[in-house]
Write a protein that holds these residues in place. Structure first.
Motif, short mmCIF file in Angstrom:
data_model
loop_
_atom_site.label_atom_id
_atom_site.label_comp_id
_atom_site.label_asym_id
_atom_site.label_seq_id
_atom_site.Cartn_x
_atom_site.Cartn_y
_atom_site.Cartn_z
N GLN A 149 0.83 -1.21 0.00
CA GLN A 149 0.00 0.00 0.00
C GLN A 149 0.86 1.26 0.00
O GLN A 149 0.59 2.21 -0.75
CB GLN A 149 -0.91 0.00 1.22
CG GLN A 149 -2.01 -1.03 1.22
CD GLN A 149 -2.88 -0.92 2.46
OE1 GLN A 149 -3.20 0.18 2.93
NE2 GLN A 149 -3.24 -2.05 3.03
N PHE A 150 1.86 1.27 0.85
CA PHE A 150 2.74 2.44 0.93
C PHE A 150 3.42 2.71 -0.40
O PHE A 150 3.42 3.83 -0.91
CB PHE A 150 3.81 2.23 2.02
CG PHE A 150 3.35 2.58 3.41
CD1 PHE A 150 2.87 3.84 3.71
CD2 PHE A 150 3.38 1.64 4.43
CE1 PHE A 150 2.45 4.17 4.99
CE2 PHE A 150 2.96 1.94 5.70
CZ PHE A 150 2.50 3.22 5.99
N MET A 151 4.03 1.68 -1.00
CA MET A 151 4.75 1.87 -2.25
C MET A 151 3.83 2.29 -3.38
O MET A 151 4.19 3.16 -4.18
CB MET A 151 5.50 0.59 -2.62
CG MET A 151 6.78 0.37 -1.84
SD MET A 151 7.90 -0.82 -2.62
CE MET A 151 6.89 -2.30 -2.54
N SER A 152 2.65 1.68 -3.44
CA SER A 152 1.70 2.04 -4.50
C SER A 152 1.29 3.50 -4.38
O SER A 152 1.25 4.24 -5.39
CB SER A 152 0.47 1.14 -4.43
OG SER A 152 0.80 -0.22 -4.63
N THR A 153 1.00 3.94 -3.18
CA THR A 153 0.57 5.32 -2.95
C THR A 153 1.70 6.30 -3.21
O THR A 153 1.50 7.34 -3.86
CB THR A 153 0.04 5.49 -1.52
OG1 THR A 153 -1.04 4.58 -1.30
CG2 THR A 153 -0.43 6.90 -1.27
N LEU A 154 2.89 6.00 -2.71
CA LEU A 154 4.02 6.90 -2.90
C LEU A 154 4.43 7.00 -4.36
O LEU A 154 4.75 8.08 -4.86
CB LEU A 154 5.21 6.43 -2.05
CG LEU A 154 5.03 6.56 -0.53
CD1 LEU A 154 6.20 5.92 0.20
CD2 LEU A 154 4.89 8.03 -0.12
N LYS A 155 4.43 5.85 -5.06
CA LYS A 155 4.79 5.86 -6.48
C LYS A 155 3.81 6.70 -7.28
O LYS A 155 4.20 7.47 -8.16
CB LYS A 155 4.81 4.43 -7.00
CG LYS A 155 5.39 4.30 -8.41
CD LYS A 155 6.86 4.62 -8.44
CE LYS A 155 7.46 4.39 -9.82
NZ LYS A 155 8.92 4.72 -9.85
N ALA A 156 2.53 6.59 -6.96
CA ALA A 156 1.50 7.35 -7.66
C ALA A 156 1.61 8.84 -7.39
O ALA A 156 1.09 9.65 -8.17
CB ALA A 156 0.11 6.85 -7.26
N ASN A 157 2.28 9.21 -6.31
CA ASN A 157 2.42 10.63 -5.95
C ASN A 157 3.81 11.17 -6.24
O ASN A 157 4.19 12.21 -5.70
CB ASN A 157 2.08 10.83 -4.48
CG ASN A 157 0.59 10.78 -4.20
OD1 ASN A 157 -0.10 11.79 -4.26
ND2 ASN A 157 0.08 9.58 -3.91
N LEU B 144 6.33 -8.19 -4.55
CA LEU B 144 7.12 -8.20 -5.78
C LEU B 144 7.26 -6.76 -6.27
O LEU B 144 6.25 -6.08 -6.44
CB LEU B 144 6.44 -9.07 -6.83
CG LEU B 144 7.24 -9.39 -8.10
CD1 LEU B 144 8.47 -10.24 -7.77
CD2 LEU B 144 6.34 -10.11 -9.11
N MET B 145 8.50 -6.33 -6.48
CA MET B 145 8.70 -4.92 -6.83
C MET B 145 9.78 -4.77 -7.90
O MET B 145 10.43 -5.73 -8.30
CB MET B 145 9.08 -4.12 -5.59
CG MET B 145 10.40 -4.53 -4.96
SD MET B 145 10.72 -3.70 -3.37
CE MET B 145 9.70 -4.70 -2.29
N GLN B 146 9.97 -3.54 -8.33
CA GLN B 146 10.91 -3.19 -9.39
C GLN B 146 12.35 -3.46 -8.99
O GLN B 146 12.77 -3.23 -7.85
CB GLN B 146 10.73 -1.71 -9.72
CG GLN B 146 11.63 -1.17 -10.80
CD GLN B 146 11.43 0.33 -10.99
OE1 GLN B 146 10.79 0.99 -10.18
NE2 GLN B 146 11.97 0.86 -12.08
N TRP B 147 13.12 -3.96 -9.96
CA TRP B 147 14.57 -4.13 -9.77
C TRP B 147 15.24 -2.78 -10.02
O TRP B 147 15.01 -2.14 -11.03
CB TRP B 147 15.10 -5.17 -10.74
CG TRP B 147 16.60 -5.32 -10.72
CD1 TRP B 147 17.52 -4.51 -11.32
CD2 TRP B 147 17.34 -6.36 -10.07
NE1 TRP B 147 18.78 -4.96 -11.08
CE2 TRP B 147 18.71 -6.09 -10.32
CE3 TRP B 147 16.99 -7.48 -9.32
CZ2 TRP B 147 19.73 -6.91 -9.83
CZ3 TRP B 147 18.00 -8.29 -8.83
CH2 TRP B 147 19.34 -8.02 -9.09
N ILE B 148 16.09 -2.35 -9.09
CA ILE B 148 16.78 -1.08 -9.23
C ILE B 148 18.24 -1.34 -9.58
O ILE B 148 18.93 -2.09 -8.89
CB ILE B 148 16.71 -0.26 -7.92
CG1 ILE B 148 15.25 -0.06 -7.49
CG2 ILE B 148 17.41 1.09 -8.09
CD1 ILE B 148 14.39 0.68 -8.49
#
Length: 434
Positions: free
Chosen positions: A163-171, A187-191
């Motif tokens: 939830q945190f990552m989705s909201t922060l990424k959208a903002n 599961l998230m993006q490879w940096i």
């Protein structure tokens, strides 16, 4: 404990049905009765259920508990891993799991890829491991809570981080893009980069310091405080792909975030600032000095009016992301949120600022076979020592009541009650007189 998917390919749909049934039964049963597993799985024959149970127990996806008053099983962390991987595999967000790339206090990090070959990162939350001394020594918050298992809290932490990552990424925040989550896995993006703890020189040290401080303030202005903003949770982007990400760094690890309305918000804000200052002073030899003639307030450090952010001076709410993600300290908590908050509170307070071994990052392709984490007997069996058990009469009564209810449900399943009633979560219940 390491992720081991050796038997994933050989498992049948019936195996997963029974494994899912054990998970479902665990909602209100520490040890799930065998007849209940058969009922929930909707297998055609009891012999087929027993065969699947035997196979699952052999590969340690479920565990039969000794000295139980009835025949039953509990889900292991291996079994929980299999269920999470199967869900994401069915959705096509992941097709392969590679090597371990990081081991943290309460999580494991793996390299993965999808069907198109895109590299991704899998974070598996494992709250309660013995390497986290503060949680191990402060387990009172789990005592006598039927829902308070480490798997349950790990699932809540994964859900909250997604939830945190989705909201922060959208903002517009510089965080990894979240692709999917299931149970205790995200599961998230490879940096393309490396942890800031490994940074010893940078083309623009002063600029990086200022941008990191501005990130802390921007996050707070949107209603959130990271609470673990340090060199372990900041990825420095490689020089050749900086344009791809649009920034020098990416911030990770968000389950501990709180609202700026939290009673300890100013304390955690200041601690995040101090962590960055200490790293730049010790590892990069940079410590800005205040210059009263400067008037620029768009950054922090040399050339700006202020050397560091101040909570009361600089934090001015411009958004309510803490409301969107129901961050700790802002809204009235539901039962599950309170359980997770109790756990992460120990994480926040228990962070050892001088312990550089609290998070280990491995090079790509490197696997640490000799330093495998283990779970202690308390964690694995969900049992507590005699001193803890004797400290609460209410807890004993609750356990006795649960045992009695389990026995009544088994008896009902075996002797003529064809349709047990279920609550809204799908748990079997017995009304008085049944």
């Amino acid at each position: 404990m390491k992720l081991d998917l050796t038997y994933m390919r050989s498992m049948t749909p019936d195996d997963f049905r029974v494994l899912t049934a054990v998970e479902t039964g665990s909602r209100n049963h520490e040890i799930v009765p065998t007849p209940l597993i058969h009922q929930i799985s909707y297998m055609r024959s009891l012999s087929g259920t027993n065969r699947c149970i035997s196979d699952l127990a052999k590969i340690r996806l479920i565990q039969k508990m000794r000295n139980a008053k009835y025949d039953g099983y509990k889900l292991t962390y291996n079994g929980y891993d299999y269920l999470a991987m199967k869900s994401m595999l069915n959705r096509g967000t992941i097709v392969s799991v590679g090597t371990t790339i990081g081991v943290g206090k309460e999580s494991d990090i793996y390299a993965t890829s999808d069907a198109t070959g895109i590299k991704k990162v899998l974070k598996i939350h494992r709250l309660g491991r013995t390497s986290f001394k503060t949680v191990k020594n402060n387990r009172d918050y789990l005592r006598n809570r039927s829902a308070g298992s480490w798997m349950y809290l790990s699932r809540l932490a994964a859900n909250k981080e997604y939830q945190f990552m989705s909201t922060l990424k959208a903002n517009g925040f510089f965080v990894p893009e979240p692709y999917d989550y299931s149970r205790h896995c995200v599961l998230m993006q490879w940096i393309d980069g490396y942890p800031m703890r490994s940074l010893r020189e940078h083309y623009n040290v002063k600029g990086l310091y200022s941008e990191l401080m501005k990130f802390i303030v921007k996050l707070a202005n949107h209603g959130l405080i990271h609470c673990d903003f340090n060199e372990f949770n900041i990825i420095i982007v490689n020089d050749d792909v900086r344009e791809k990400y649009g920034n020098d760094f990416i911030v990770i690890d968000f389950p501990q975030c709180i609202s700026i309305e939290h009673v300890d918000a100013e304390f955690y804000f200041k601690r995040d600032v101090e962590c960055i200052k200490r790293f730049f002073r010790k590892k990069l030899g940079y410590e800005p000095e205040a210059d009263p003639i400067m008037v620029d307030t768009d950054g922090y450090g040399d050339g700006f009016k202020y050397t560091e952010p101040d909570f009361k001076r600089d934090v001015k709410r411009i958004a309510n992301l803490d409301v969107q993600v129901e961050a700790s300290g802002y809204s009235k908590k539901k039962k599950g949120d309170r359980d997770l908050e109790d756990a992460v509170e120990f994480m926040r307070k228990g962070a050892d600022e001088n312990d550089e071994d609290s998070f280990e990052v491995m090079g790509e392709g490197e696997v640490d076979d000799d330093d495998e984490y283990e779970y202690d007997s308390e964690y694995d069996s969900e049992e507590y020592d005699d001193e803890d058990q004797d400290s609460s009469d209410d807890g004993q009564k609750e356990a006795e009541n649960l045992d009695e209810e389990n026995e009544r449900i088994i008896e009902a399943l075996q002797y003529g009650v064809k349709e047990l009633k279920m609550d809204k979560l799908g748990n079997y219940i017995l009304e008085d007189g049944e």
